[in-house]
Structures are given as C-alpha cells and as structure tokens.
Design a protein around this motif. Structure first.
Motif, PDB file in Angstrom:
ATOM      1  N   UNK A   1      48.318 -53.609  39.802  1.00  0.00           N
ATOM      2  CA  UNK A   1      47.262 -52.956  39.017  1.00  0.00           C
ATOM      3  C   UNK A   1      47.690 -51.579  38.527  1.00  0.00           C
ATOM      4  N   UNK A   2      48.286 -50.787  39.408  1.00  0.00           N
ATOM      5  CA  UNK A   2      48.729 -49.446  39.031  1.00  0.00           C
ATOM      6  C   UNK A   2      49.825 -49.517  37.964  1.00  0.00           C
TER       7      UNK A   2
ATOM      8  N   UNK B   1      40.263 -41.221  36.675  1.00  0.00           N
ATOM      9  CA  UNK B   1      39.283 -41.808  37.609  1.00  0.00           C
ATOM     10  C   UNK B   1      39.801 -43.113  38.206  1.00  0.00           C
ATOM     11  N   UNK B   2      40.468 -43.923  37.392  1.00  0.00           N
ATOM     12  CA  UNK B   2      41.056 -45.170  37.890  1.00  0.00           C
ATOM     13  C   UNK B   2      42.037 -44.872  39.023  1.00  0.00           C
TER      14      UNK B   2
ATOM     15  N   UNK C   1      41.886 -45.927  42.962  1.00  0.00           N
ATOM     16  CA  UNK C   1      42.995 -46.658  43.590  1.00  0.00           C
ATOM     17  C   UNK C   1      43.461 -45.928  44.851  1.00  0.00           C
ATOM     18  N   UNK C   2      43.555 -44.605  44.787  1.00  0.00           N
ATOM     19  CA  UNK C   2      43.996 -43.828  45.942  1.00  0.00           C
ATOM     20  C   UNK C   2      42.944 -43.849  47.060  1.00  0.00           C
ATOM     21  N   UNK C   3      41.683 -43.783  46.670  1.00  0.00           N
ATOM     22  CA  UNK C   3      40.602 -43.759  47.665  1.00  0.00           C
ATOM     23  C   UNK C   3      40.520 -45.061  48.454  1.00  0.00           C
TER      24      UNK C   3
ATOM     25  N   UNK D   1      50.091 -38.577  40.855  1.00  0.00           N
ATOM     26  CA  UNK D   1      49.718 -39.035  39.516  1.00  0.00           C
ATOM     27  C   UNK D   1      48.416 -38.363  39.071  1.00  0.00           C
ATOM     28  N   UNK D   2      47.445 -38.271  39.987  1.00  0.00           N
ATOM     29  CA  UNK D   2      46.136 -37.712  39.666  1.00  0.00           C
ATOM     30  C   UNK D   2      46.274 -36.271  39.186  1.00  0.00           C
TER      31      UNK D   2
END
Length: 167
Positions: free
Chosen positions: A21-22, A120-121, A125-127, A141-142
C-alpha cells in the motif's frame, strides 16, 4: 508461504500488505507530481521545478520502501516495474499545460489538497502499522510531506494566483 503476485490476491502477512500500500501510494504520488511538473513547466517553470523535486522525493521514498522490503525478505510483494493501475494509466498520460493564473491557482489548490491527503494517509499507515521498521520510515515520510504541504501553501500565497470566487 506461496508465491505472491501483486494485485492478484490478498496477502496473508499484514506487513506485506502495508508495504504494498505504501509503495503503490508513493508511486501514484510520483506520477502525479511528474505530470504536474510537465503541466507547469512552460508558463511557470519555478512551479514545474518544485513539482519535479516533489516527484523525486516520492521516487526516493519508493526506493526506500523497496530496500526495506528486500531487507525483510518481502520484496516479492512489490511490483517489479513502475506501478500501473489500468484505471489511472490513461489519466496519467494526459498533461494539460497551465496557461494562466486562474489555471495555476486551481491546479496548485488541487495539488495542495492531494499533498494533505498523502500526509494523512502516511499518518494513518504509521498509526496502525504492524511493522516497526516501516513505522519509523513512515514517520520520516510524514515530516517530508508536511514540508511539501508548506512549500505548496507558500507558492500558492506568494504567487497570488487569481482563483475565481465561488457563487
């Protein structure tokens, strides 16, 4: 684990799904920024260069994800060539040249909206990540995506592009 073919089956390993996905997300972002770079280049070369540099960052993030997948022996879950979704293939080949301030303003506004979505995506993903190494990478990345949003906001404000008022 049986052979995994991207796009044909769900992965039984959540980390592989997250990596896919990433990677797909960054590949789409890269193609979008490259298209924007081409669109802005003739009339607004400085904005075209900004979009090109944001596309290069996406490419670097994709490469980092590929390296992580290889390190974790999950590289079979990623596509071997550039990401191609049949529904996006035709749209990504259509480039409209930005010819005036109104078009530039609207296009920058859309680019900024997509940049916030991308940030936000990555935050989601990280959360909800299942893989600490990927979570750490996504955190980096964020930060870069926040910077991209800031750069796009600054360009939209500094350029004072004429965006038509909505009725």
């Amino acid at each position: 684990m049986p052979a995994i073919t991207p796009g044909t089956q769900a992965y039984s390993y959540p980390a592989a799904e997250q990596l896919l996905l990433a990677h797909e997300h960054e590949s789409r972002e890269m193609e979008r920024y490259r298209g924007l770079a081409l669109s802005f280049l003739p009339a607004y070369p400085h904005v075209g260069r900004l979009m090109a540099s944001l596309g290069i960052e996406c490419e670097q993030r994709s490469s980092a994800l590929e390296a992580l997948a290889e390190q974790l022996s999950l590289d079979q879950c990623l596509p071997t060539g550039p990401f191609r979704d049949s529904t996006l293939a035709g749209a990504s080949q259509l480039h409209l040249f930005i010819t005036d301030d109104v078009m530039a303003g609207l296009t920058l506004s859309h680019a900024l909206t997509f940049a916030h979505y991308s940030r936000r995506f990555s935050e989601l993903m990280a959360r909800y990540g299942q893989l600490p190494a990927l979570d750490a990478m996504l955190t980096q990345f964020i930060e870069r995506k926040r910077t991209a949003c800031q750069l796009l906001e600054e360009e939209a404000q500094a350029g004072a592009y004429a965006v038509p008022a909505r009725a």
